[in-house]
Design an enzyme around this catalytic site. Structure first.
Site, PDB file in Angstrom:
ATOM      1  CD  GLU A 169      45.253 -41.530 -74.907  1.00 38.98           C
ATOM      2  OE1 GLU A 169      45.906 -42.553 -75.203  1.00 38.98           O
ATOM      3  OE2 GLU A 169      44.902 -40.696 -75.759  1.00 38.98           O
ATOM      4  CD  GLU A 352      47.134 -37.055 -76.636  1.00 39.49           C
ATOM      5  OE1 GLU A 352      46.997 -37.958 -77.496  1.00 39.49           O
ATOM      6  OE2 GLU A 352      47.734 -37.237 -75.571  1.00 39.49           O
TER       7      GLU A 352
HETATM    8  C1  FCB Z   1      47.439 -41.059 -77.886  1.00 36.10           C
HETATM    9  C2  FCB Z   1      48.605 -40.823 -76.958  1.00 36.10           C
HETATM   10  C3  FCB Z   1      49.692 -39.959 -77.526  1.00 36.10           C
HETATM   11  C4  FCB Z   1      49.921 -40.237 -78.993  1.00 36.10           C
HETATM   12  C5  FCB Z   1      48.623 -40.244 -79.759  1.00 36.10           C
HETATM   13  C6  FCB Z   1      48.777 -40.470 -81.240  1.00 36.10           C
HETATM   14  O1  FCB Z   1      46.812 -42.240 -77.538  1.00 36.10           O
HETATM   15  O2  FCB Z   1      48.160 -40.202 -75.780  1.00 36.10           O
HETATM   16  O3  FCB Z   1      50.851 -40.142 -76.764  1.00 36.10           O
HETATM   17  O4  FCB Z   1      50.641 -41.392 -79.157  1.00 36.10           O
HETATM   18  O5  FCB Z   1      47.772 -41.208 -79.229  1.00 36.10           O
END
Ligand code: FCB
Length: 444
Positions: A169, A352
């Protein structure tokens, strides 16, 4: 309550990878055995972290890693996505820290012995502080230091790693960290956002060169987050506002990688706000990647506003998670199909996806049906995108366990495993049990 997908779903195939994800600073603790990083400094700055906490202990994963590997195995997942702490494996003089490297090689060897594939991210926001002291991601040199770190660590870890991601990110590192300052290092200058983003993307490209050379058999790429932008109304001005926001927050990071250029809005920036692009940079940034990691949590709604061109609207009555993010799974399918239609993409991994919920532990159990519903709806959304022709090869739940949630400290719980931070006891939540059962049924 169970998780299920249509019986003909491609996600039932053993070719589809299911995993859980974490990141070094959020779980490791053992801060004394690595170099200080920008998040240590940020946590030590008053009022930056909501509960005044830090990452010194976190989930004490460096001490408890063997138990955690057993926990991961008990969930029956195919893969574990972790991140490497730069300052744990590289000394201040640039040499490898053997003790730090051994921590990861032992962990990985143990995972591999249990048939769990390792997906390693090289940078999940924990920049060594001494590099920040030289300008951090505002300094072009940091991209080359990252390349050197990537070169050394991928040689050391080699084939243990099934898949390397350069960055996690870059939007968060650059925009949240350097443009609005709610993340480390806490700088808040408009121009800094774009300048740091360019150096992060350059670092990605430079690292890809050495990773592909050192580990040609691994699946190598980058992890980007997307918060799809929707217009508040059908008014052309709102539609335009949401498009500008999308270019600013989302396309800014993927377009250079896929197409070798920044979105057109770059032409509207004042010269001083533009990134410092040197000849050849865009070629380095846009070299091929083997996979694209996508992190998705929520969407954002925008309306036109003369001053900033776009203004985010809080969808007051919409369902939200405990961190205030709207639950809107249709945006996940929209995102995946629109990226597929806009770019020539390599295979996608959902690296994620998950939800913070207000968990209560009662009689050693967490009955988090709200999180389970979130997972069900979002797995359906991924399945819908696959049915519409998007190539998606894996899905990782964020997170394996509750952990340090950045500026929210330990107040927000994203785990499918509950962590009691006093005792470090882990308890698989109902959502984790359902995820486990879903994965194991698929194997039959
Ligand atoms: C993302 C991050 C991760 C976590 C989630 C909730 O942006 O990559 O580390 O904090 O959000």
């Amino acid at each position: 309550m169970k998780i299920s997908l249509p019986s003909d779903s491609k996600m039932h195939s053993k070719e589809f990878t299911f995993g859980v994800a974490t990141a070094s600073f959020q779980i490791e603790g053992a801060a004394d055995s690595r170099l200080p990083c920008i998040w240590d400094t940020f946590c030590a700055t008053p009022d930056k972290i909501r509960d005044g906490s830090d990452g010194k202990q976190a989930c004490e994963h460096v001490a408890l890693w063997k138990d955690d590997v057993e926990l991961i195995e008990s969930l029956g997942v195919d893969a574990y996505r972790l991140s490497i702490s730069w300052g744990r494996v590289i000394n201040q003089d640039g040499s490898l820290n053997q003790e730090g490297v051994s921590f990861y090689t032992n962990l990985m060897d143990n995972l591999i012995a249990r048939g769990i594939k390792v997906y390693a991210t090289l940078y999940h926001w924990d920049l060594p502080q001494h590099i920040e002291d030289q300008g951090g991601w505002l300094n072009r040199k940091t991209a080359y230091l990252f390349q050197d770190y990537a070169d050394k660590i991928t040689q050391a870890l080699g084939d243990r790693v099934h898949s390397y991601a350069t960055l996690n990110e870059p939007f968060c590192s650059s925009y949240l960290g350097y443009e609005i300052g709610i993340h480390a290092p806490g700088l808040a200058t408009k121009a800094y956002g774009r300048k740091s983003a360019h150096h992060l993307l350059l670092a990605h490209g430079l690292a890809m060169q050495v990773i592909q050379k050192n580990c040609p058999n691994a699946l190598n790429g980058i992890v980007l987050n997307f918060t799809p932008c929707y217009p508040y109304s059908d008014k052309p001005a709102d539609i335009k506002a949401s498009q500008i926001a999308d270019d600013y927050f989302n396309q800014w990071y993927i377009k250079p990688i896929m197409n070798g250029k920044y979105p057109e809005i770059i032409n509207d920036f004042d010269d001083g706000d533009k990134p410092d692009i040197e000849p050849g940079d865009m070629d380095i940034i846009s070299q091929p990647i083997d996979f694209l990691g996508i992190n998705f949590y929520t969407r954002a709604v925008y309306q036109a506003c003369s001053e900033n061109q776009f203004e985010q609207i809080d969808m007051k009555d919409a369902p939200k998670t405990d961190i205030g993010w709207e639950i809107y799974p249709a945006a996940f399918t929209d995102l995946l199909t629109s990226l597929h239609n806009t770019y020539t993409l390599p295979p996608i991994y959902i690296t994620e996806n998950g939800a913070a919920m207000d968990d209560k532990i009662v009689d050693d159990a967490v009955n988090d049906l709200d999180r389970l519903e979130y997972y069900q709806a979002h797995l359906n959304a991924v399945n819908d995108a696959i049915e519409q022709g998007v190539k998606i090869d894996g899905y990782f739940a964020w997170s394996l366990m509750d952990n340090f949630e950045w500026a929210e400290g330990y107040l927000k719980r994203f785990g499918i495993v509950y962590v009691d931070y006093q005792t470090q006891k882990r308890t698989i939540k109902h959502s984790g049990l359902a995820y486990r059962d879903f994965i194991s049924q698929r194997a039959e």
